[in-house]
Motif scaffolding. Structure first.
Motif, PDB file in Angstrom:
ATOM      1  N   HIS A   1       0.869  -1.170   0.000  1.00  0.00           N
ATOM      2  CA  HIS A   1       0.000   0.000   0.000  1.00  0.00           C
ATOM      3  C   HIS A   1       0.907   1.221   0.000  1.00  0.00           C
ATOM      4  CE1 HIS A   1       0.915  -0.737   4.218  1.00  0.00           C
ATOM      5  NE2 HIS A   1       0.308   0.363   4.630  1.00  0.00           N
TER       6      HIS A   1
ATOM      7  N   HIS B   1      -1.407  -1.309  -6.248  1.00  0.00           N
ATOM      8  CA  HIS B   1      -2.805  -1.520  -6.619  1.00  0.00           C
ATOM      9  C   HIS B   1      -3.362  -0.299  -7.357  1.00  0.00           C
ATOM     10  CE1 HIS B   1      -7.147  -2.206  -6.334  1.00  0.00           C
ATOM     11  NE2 HIS B   1      -6.801  -3.488  -6.340  1.00  0.00           N
TER      12      HIS B   1
ATOM     13  N   GLN C   1      -5.997   1.291  -7.043  1.00  0.00           N
ATOM     14  CA  GLN C   1      -6.627   2.318  -6.202  1.00  0.00           C
ATOM     15  C   GLN C   1      -5.636   3.400  -5.771  1.00  0.00           C
ATOM     16  OE1 GLN C   1      -9.691   3.210  -5.120  1.00  0.00           O
ATOM     17  NE2 GLN C   1     -10.525   1.752  -6.580  1.00  0.00           N
TER      18      GLN C   1
ATOM     19  N   ASN D   1      -4.588  -5.337 -10.227  1.00  0.00           N
ATOM     20  CA  ASN D   1      -5.996  -5.498  -9.898  1.00  0.00           C
ATOM     21  C   ASN D   1      -6.258  -6.849  -9.270  1.00  0.00           C
ATOM     22  OD1 ASN D   1      -7.767  -3.179 -10.743  1.00  0.00           O
ATOM     23  ND2 ASN D   1      -6.573  -3.439 -12.614  1.00  0.00           N
ATOM     24  N   GLU D   2      -7.383  -6.953  -8.613  1.00  0.00           N
ATOM     25  CA  GLU D   2      -7.841  -8.189  -7.995  1.00  0.00           C
ATOM     26  C   GLU D   2      -7.740  -9.375  -8.955  1.00  0.00           C
ATOM     27  OE1 GLU D   2     -10.003 -10.714  -5.219  1.00  0.00           O
ATOM     28  OE2 GLU D   2      -9.157  -8.726  -4.914  1.00  0.00           O
TER      29      GLU D   2
ATOM     30  N   TYR E   1      -7.296  -7.811  -3.372  1.00  0.00           N
ATOM     31  CA  TYR E   1      -7.568  -6.444  -2.920  1.00  0.00           C
ATOM     32  C   TYR E   1      -8.258  -6.489  -1.563  1.00  0.00           C
ATOM     33  CZ  TYR E   1      -9.282  -1.609  -3.015  1.00  0.00           C
ATOM     34  OH  TYR E   1      -9.555  -0.300  -2.709  1.00  0.00           O
TER      35      TYR E   1
ATOM     36  N   SER F   1      -5.532   1.497  -0.806  1.00  0.00           N
ATOM     37  CA  SER F   1      -4.638   0.862  -1.777  1.00  0.00           C
ATOM     38  C   SER F   1      -4.091  -0.478  -1.285  1.00  0.00           C
ATOM     39  CB  SER F   1      -3.469   1.803  -2.110  1.00  0.00           C
ATOM     40  OG  SER F   1      -2.702   2.096  -0.949  1.00  0.00           O
TER      41      SER F   1
ATOM     42  N   LEU G   1      -3.223  -4.170  -0.753  1.00  0.00           N
ATOM     43  CA  LEU G   1      -3.332  -5.459  -1.435  1.00  0.00           C
ATOM     44  C   LEU G   1      -2.582  -6.519  -0.638  1.00  0.00           C
ATOM     45  CD1 LEU G   1      -0.367  -6.006  -2.910  1.00  0.00           C
ATOM     46  CD2 LEU G   1      -1.300  -4.494  -4.641  1.00  0.00           C
TER      47      LEU G   1
ATOM     48  N   SER H   1     -12.980  -7.304   4.063  1.00  0.00           N
ATOM     49  CA  SER H   1     -11.697  -7.854   3.612  1.00  0.00           C
ATOM     50  C   SER H   1     -11.235  -8.986   4.518  1.00  0.00           C
ATOM     51  CB  SER H   1     -10.632  -6.750   3.560  1.00  0.00           C
ATOM     52  OG  SER H   1     -10.949  -5.767   2.591  1.00  0.00           O
TER      53      SER H   1
END
Length: 311
Positions: free
Chosen positions: A62, A85, A87, A138-139, A154, A161, A163, A209
């Motif tokens: 992150h 990530h 985001q 991305n995921e 994610y 952000s 991951l 999460s």
């Protein structure tokens, strides 16, 4: 997985970067900004016979400053690809307008809590950065770490952000600050993204999460702070129970009365002072979001201050 334990000025005392050595050599996270932390990182790398030029890439769990702060110094010496990530896209290489907009959001948040922005949050000046060779993840995507495939998961909550990087064959996981055994993680209040009007509700995200990764067969977890650990299921249950206890605390504090978030904070976290107050305000706002989603609390506007009450 070689931990590179770096010093930090934050309350945790140290932060972990990791070196994954295999067919390739990959760095996970970078430590704090500034030359002192950068020299420490290079010294730790050299102890394992590695230079920046030996790395194939850097992956950031992150973009909090104690995990991504070393990027500008690293890029003064090498043009390594940076993976983060998607985001994080709205927070990297942004200009003064985004910085001022974020500062205004935090000022308004503190005022709505009944706190003093001049006393209760760290004031940071704008510093322009120009990260190069940035790649967004991305995921569900796969990324090579030390030559081995890791899946991108994610896990927003602690930040937008966050991951988690999971090797489904070995069960090894780089978890950043998503799950730490040594202490509970704060789900930080953040401004809305450029295409959203409302701020995220980070504790709700964080709980989702946690539930998501509780369904995965994780084995050894390499966290952003503290020692690697196993048995993430028990730890997740502990963290969920802690959140329920905080919700009960808040409901007791506002029973038969209305209180601002700052007033709740002074009761729940009496030892927090000065710039550290923001940590408590963020924690409490997250739990109030959760209680509001459960129809356990309501709020009224009292001038610039938001006051909460139990339903």
């Amino acid at each position: 997985m070689i931990p590179l334990v770096l010093e930090t000025d934050f309350a945790e005392g140290t932060v972990n970067a990791f070196l994954a050595v295999g067919e390739k050599v990959t760095l996970i996270d970078t430590g704090n900004p500034g030359q002192e932390s950068f020299k420490q990182l290079k010294t730790k790398l050299h102890k394992h016979g590695v230079t920046l030029q030996d790395l194939d890439k850097i992956i950031l769990t992150h973009i909090h400053i104690d995990h991504a702060g070393g990027i500008p110094s690293i890029q003064e010496e090498t043009d390594l690809p940076i993976f983060v990530h998607e985001q994080a896209k709205g927070s990297i290489n942004t200009g003064i307008h985004k910085f001022n907009s974020d500062q205004q959001f935090f000022q308004q948040f503190l005022l709505s809590c009944g706190a003093d922005p001049s006393k209760h949050i760290v004031q940071r000046g704008f510093k322009e950065e120009n990260w190069r060779n940035v790649h967004f993840l991305n995921e569900g995507e796969s990324v090579s770490i030390g030559g081995e495939p890791f899946e991108v998961i994610y896990v927003p909550g602690h930040s937008q952000s966050d991951l988690l990087l999971w090797n489904s064959e070995t069960g090894d996981v780089f978890a950043g600050d998503h799950l730490i055994k040594a202490f509970s993680v704060n789900a930080f209040i953040e401004p809305p993204s450029s295409d959203e009007e409302e701020r995220p509700k980070p504790l709700l995200q964080y709980r989702n999460s946690l539930e998501k990764i509780s369904r995965l067969p994780l084995k050894t977890i390499y966290p952003g702070h503290g020692e690697p650990f196993t048995n993430h299921i028990d730890l997740i249950q502990t963290r969920m129970q802690e959140q329920e206890k905080r919700c009960e605390q808040i409901l007791n504090i506002i029973a038969n009365t209305r209180k601002s978030i700052f007033e709740i904070c002074t009761v729940m976290y009496p030892r927090l002072t000065g710039k550290m107050i923001f940590l408590g305000l963020s924690q409490i706002q997250g739990h109030l979001d959760l209680l509001e989603a459960r129809d356990k609390v309501g709020f009224v506007q009292n001038g610039s201050i938001v006051e909460y009450f139990a339903i």
